[in-house]
Design a protein around this motif. Sequence first.
Motif, mmCIF file in Angstrom:
data_model
loop_
_atom_site.group_PDB
_atom_site.id
_atom_site.type_symbol
_atom_site.label_atom_id
_atom_site.label_comp_id
_atom_site.label_asym_id
_atom_site.label_seq_id
_atom_site.Cartn_x
_atom_site.Cartn_y
_atom_site.Cartn_z
ATOM 1 N N ILE A 197 1.030 -1.385 -0.065
ATOM 2 C CA ILE A 197 0.046 -0.483 -0.280
ATOM 3 C C ILE A 197 0.854 1.046 0.127
ATOM 4 O O ILE A 197 1.521 1.416 1.023
ATOM 5 C CB ILE A 197 -1.212 0.076 1.524
ATOM 6 C CG1 ILE A 197 -2.065 -1.337 1.448
ATOM 7 C CG2 ILE A 197 -1.722 1.230 1.293
ATOM 8 C CD1 ILE A 197 -2.671 -1.633 0.522
ATOM 9 N N THR A 198 0.599 2.291 -0.695
ATOM 10 C CA THR A 198 2.369 3.299 -1.312
ATOM 11 C C THR A 198 1.271 4.412 -0.698
ATOM 12 O O THR A 198 1.125 5.503 -0.219
ATOM 13 C CB THR A 198 1.512 3.613 -2.280
ATOM 14 O OG1 THR A 198 1.207 3.015 -3.562
ATOM 15 C CG2 THR A 198 2.974 2.437 -3.033
ATOM 16 N N ARG A 199 -0.487 4.633 -0.821
ATOM 17 C CA ARG A 199 -0.968 5.554 -0.055
ATOM 18 C C ARG A 199 -2.743 5.307 0.168
ATOM 19 O O ARG A 199 -3.193 3.941 -0.898
ATOM 20 C CB ARG A 199 -1.691 6.671 -1.268
ATOM 21 C CG ARG A 199 -2.208 7.662 -0.866
ATOM 22 C CD ARG A 199 -2.551 8.765 -1.424
ATOM 23 N NE ARG A 199 -3.093 10.678 -1.062
ATOM 24 C CZ ARG A 199 -3.295 11.277 -1.678
ATOM 25 N NH1 ARG A 199 -3.084 11.117 -3.309
ATOM 26 N NH2 ARG A 199 -3.703 11.892 -1.016
ATOM 27 N N LEU A 200 -2.963 5.400 1.953
ATOM 28 C CA LEU A 200 -4.332 4.862 2.197
ATOM 29 C C LEU A 200 -4.153 6.015 2.961
ATOM 30 O O LEU A 200 -4.159 6.159 4.008
ATOM 31 C CB LEU A 200 -3.559 4.195 2.701
ATOM 32 C CG LEU A 200 -5.506 3.387 3.772
ATOM 33 C CD1 LEU A 200 -6.100 3.443 2.550
ATOM 34 C CD2 LEU A 200 -5.415 2.123 5.045
ATOM 35 N N ASP A 201 -5.316 7.010 1.857
ATOM 36 C CA ASP A 201 -5.983 8.348 2.674
ATOM 37 C C ASP A 201 -7.884 8.747 2.682
ATOM 38 O O ASP A 201 -7.594 8.763 1.575
ATOM 39 C CB ASP A 201 -5.378 10.126 1.101
ATOM 40 C CG ASP A 201 -5.312 10.950 2.323
ATOM 41 O OD1 ASP A 201 -6.175 10.788 2.911
ATOM 42 O OD2 ASP A 201 -5.080 12.113 2.107
ATOM 43 N N LEU A 202 -7.595 8.099 3.572
ATOM 44 C CA LEU A 202 -9.391 8.323 3.969
ATOM 45 C C LEU A 202 -9.680 9.795 3.821
ATOM 46 O O LEU A 202 -10.950 10.013 3.616
ATOM 47 C CB LEU A 202 -9.350 7.620 5.491
ATOM 48 C CG LEU A 202 -9.289 6.052 5.377
ATOM 49 C CD1 LEU A 202 -10.188 5.698 7.189
ATOM 50 C CD2 LEU A 202 -9.736 5.647 4.547
ATOM 51 N N GLN A 203 -9.190 10.955 4.603
ATOM 52 C CA GLN A 203 -9.324 12.651 3.710
ATOM 53 C C GLN A 203 -9.930 12.103 2.594
ATOM 54 O O GLN A 203 -10.668 13.142 2.327
ATOM 55 C CB GLN A 203 -8.335 12.769 4.743
ATOM 56 C CG GLN A 203 -8.711 13.189 6.067
ATOM 57 C CD GLN A 203 -9.291 13.711 6.987
ATOM 58 O OE1 GLN A 203 -10.349 13.400 7.102
ATOM 59 N NE2 GLN A 203 -9.938 14.853 6.956
ATOM 60 N N ALA A 204 -8.856 12.105 1.450
ATOM 61 C CA ALA A 204 -8.842 12.114 -0.002
ATOM 62 C C ALA A 204 -10.007 11.126 -0.581
ATOM 63 O O ALA A 204 -10.190 11.685 -1.140
ATOM 64 C CB ALA A 204 -7.541 12.641 -0.266
ATOM 65 N N GLY A 205 -10.206 10.718 0.303
ATOM 66 C CA GLY A 205 -11.397 8.942 -0.211
ATOM 67 C C GLY A 205 -10.336 8.063 -1.046
ATOM 68 O O GLY A 205 -10.627 7.773 -2.457
ATOM 69 N N ILE A 206 -8.381 8.130 -0.770
ATOM 70 C CA ILE A 206 -7.523 7.944 -2.155
ATOM 71 C C ILE A 206 -6.775 6.477 -1.442
ATOM 72 O O ILE A 206 -6.565 6.645 -0.449
ATOM 73 C CB ILE A 206 -6.824 8.265 -2.291
ATOM 74 C CG1 ILE A 206 -7.497 9.658 -3.796
ATOM 75 C CG2 ILE A 206 -5.654 8.082 -4.023
ATOM 76 C CD1 ILE A 206 -6.719 10.683 -3.374
#
Length: 177
Positions: free
Chosen positions: A140-149
């Motif tokens: 996982i290289t990005r797990l950004d719940l704020q941006a939903g990505i």
Amino acid sequence: MNKLPPFLLLAALLGLSQCKKNDPYPVDQLPPETQTGQRTFGCLVNGQVWLPRGNSGTANYSVYYDPTFRKGTLNVSAYRYQSESATSRQDIILFSDSISAVGQYPLTIPNHQEALFHGSSGQCEFYQNGNQYRRGTLTITRLDLQAGIVSGTFAFTLYKLGCDSIRVTQGRFDKKL
């Protein structure tokens, strides 16, 4: 010294220009590794480019993440039709629990962290809980719940006695949740 007439030389050059070469770098045909929610998915399956394609009435590529179930559950699935035939469908499915941050996760724990491939034919399907060898990783290289990505990379090998192995390499995905 004999010289070729100009029209023969031109005909030879035109003929050579029509030859198609196999791309020596199939990875160049994959979508780039992004982390901006570009809705991309691709990989190499046994060295051949594999991209989602076709439609069965549902999206041919989806990503689902639930941060509350099993300490963070991720499901990435894609399918493609190799031809117009409804029987030519192939599916790649990655799922893992215990994902709560960027990092590398194994794809070797049945019912918890797995990679599946459907569509090879008959007894050589690689289903969940099947009697098969599996090895692989999901990064996982990005797990950004704020941006939903959520985005990442993956690679895995599946093998079952009597079947050709499935080697998935250079896998990448990037999706808005």
